[in-house]
Structures are given as C-alpha cells and as structure tokens.
Design an enzyme around this catalytic site. Structure first.
Site, PDB file in Angstrom:
ATOM      1  N   ARG A 150     -12.793  15.783 -16.808  1.00  4.57           N
ATOM      2  CA  ARG A 150     -13.768  16.278 -17.764  1.00  4.57           C
ATOM      3  C   ARG A 150     -14.452  15.121 -18.472  1.00  4.57           C
ATOM      4  NH1 ARG A 150     -12.214  20.472 -22.540  1.00  4.57           N
ATOM      5  NH2 ARG A 150     -10.908  18.732 -23.194  1.00  4.57           N
ATOM      6  N   ASP A 197      -2.917  18.320 -24.559  1.00  2.00           N
ATOM      7  CA  ASP A 197      -3.358  18.022 -23.194  1.00  2.00           C
ATOM      8  C   ASP A 197      -2.173  18.187 -22.254  1.00  2.00           C
ATOM      9  OD1 ASP A 197      -3.763  16.231 -20.775  1.00  2.00           O
ATOM     10  OD2 ASP A 197      -5.740  16.074 -21.696  1.00  2.00           O
ATOM     11  N   ASP A 207      -1.245  15.035 -20.130  1.00  2.00           N
ATOM     12  CA  ASP A 207      -0.613  13.971 -20.917  1.00  2.00           C
ATOM     13  C   ASP A 207       0.819  14.327 -21.285  1.00  2.00           C
ATOM     14  OD1 ASP A 207      -2.794  12.314 -20.842  1.00  2.00           O
ATOM     15  OD2 ASP A 207      -3.571  12.909 -22.807  1.00  2.00           O
TER      16      ASP A 207
END
Length: 209
Positions: A104, A200, A203
């Site tokens: 993204r 996220d 992550d």
C-alpha cells in the site's frame, strides 16, 4: 451486510480478542492467527461440492462422501496473507497456492503490485483469497481483479477484520465475491487503518515495524 458472513464462533472471537491486545507477543500472535485461520477455513469451505466413492472399510463396502472437482486454490495477498494461508494449508494440504504481492502506497493508499504467481486453469477451481485486513480494500480489489484477469470465476475472500468502508468498496467492485470475516470494526482512521483493529497484521506477525 449483504454478501458478508461474520464468523462469530466463540473460539474465533476469544482468539481475536487476544490478538487485538497490544501486549500479545509476536509468537502468540502468529500462533493465534494460524488457529483462527483453521476455523475460518471451515466456514468458507462449508458448501464445497461433494460426490461419493466406493470404499472398503474393515467391516464392509460403502459409498462414502468425498470432495468433487479440481483442488481449490488459496490465494495469499503478501505478506500478511501468509499467516492465514499456513493454517488453511494444514486443513487442506492438497490445495494449490497463488501468491499476489501488493503493497500500500502510504501517500495514496492505493495498491501497488510487485509479484503474481498462480496455478493454471483457475477458471475450473474455487479460489479463496486470504488477507487479514479488509481496510480500504484497495489491495483486495486489486488481487481479485488480477485473479479474474487470469480466468478465475469462482472466488471467495477471507479476512480477520473488516471496516465498513472496505466492505462497501470491495462489494461495489466485486459483488459476486462473498466475504468471510471474524469481525466488522467501527471505521478507518485518517491513515487508513482499521479502528479499533489490531494494528498492522504483517508487522505483528513478523515482529517488524
């Protein structure tokens, strides 16, 4: 929401709550994602076509149920999709796998493709697209569009969390693709993250920032 199935099984919701907690470790997050993916996989494959086959049990001959048609395809939207993929492959180890590399752009929030590899004859297979988060839905829309360009006609999308904005965007672009999710959250924030969400997913799964 039309075309959306929320998998509200108590075990799914319990594990999701632990994953949302910011104090949950990387190892625990990864394990829980794999466990939830198994439960989501049960739901998304509930209506697979069946046939029968003659087998010999230790006691007698019988007509036993078995899956019909070509093996299905799991299409992982890299990189976070691999967390769902691993658990689903435990349940359906014979499935084919497609990988769709998208990231993204943090300025435009649009999906940028960098990799695509998929099995042949997608038009004859059920394709289940997996990505933990349906936020803006730009990546999900791009992934499904790419798969359709390669011939896929029977698709389903599986995620952990969805935002109302993402669902609206996705279903407007691909109304023929059912969505399966563990929860629909409140909204997106100004950075395009799901709120309250879980951060996220990539992550947290890989311990990166």
């Amino acid at each position: 929401m039309q075309g959306v199935t929320v998998v509200d099984h108590p075990l799914v919701q319990h594990k999701l709550t632990i994953m949302r907690d910011k104090n949950t470790s990387t190892a625990s997050f990864r394990r829980l994602l794999r466990e939830i993916s198994l439960l989501l996989c049960y739901e998304v494959t509930r209506e697979l076509e069946m046939t029968t086959r003659t087998i010999e049990t230790p006691l007698e001959t019988m007509e036993a149920p078995i899956l019909e048609g070509k093996k299905l395809v799991f299409a992982s939207v890299l990189r976070a999709g691999n967390g769902l993929l691993e658990g689903m492959l435990e349940l359906v180890p014979a499935a084919r796998v497609a990988h769709i590399g998208l990231y993204r752009d943090h300025e435009t929030l649009q999906a940028v493709e960098y990799f695509f590899k998929a099995p042949s004859d997608l038009e004859n297979r059920l394709v289940i697209v997996v990505d933990p988060m349906l936020a803006t839905a730009n990546s999900a829309v791009a992934a499904v569009t790419k798969l359709k360009e390669r011939g896929a006609t029977n698709l389903r999308f599986v995620c952990l969390l969805a935002a109302p904005e993402g669902i609206e965007h996705f279903t407007s672009e691909h109304p023929d693709v059912p969505v399966f999710t563990a929860a629909i959250d409140k909204c997106l924030n100004e950075k395009g993250y799901i709120v309250p969400g879980l951060g996220d997913a990539g992550d947290r799964m890989y311990g990166t920032k």
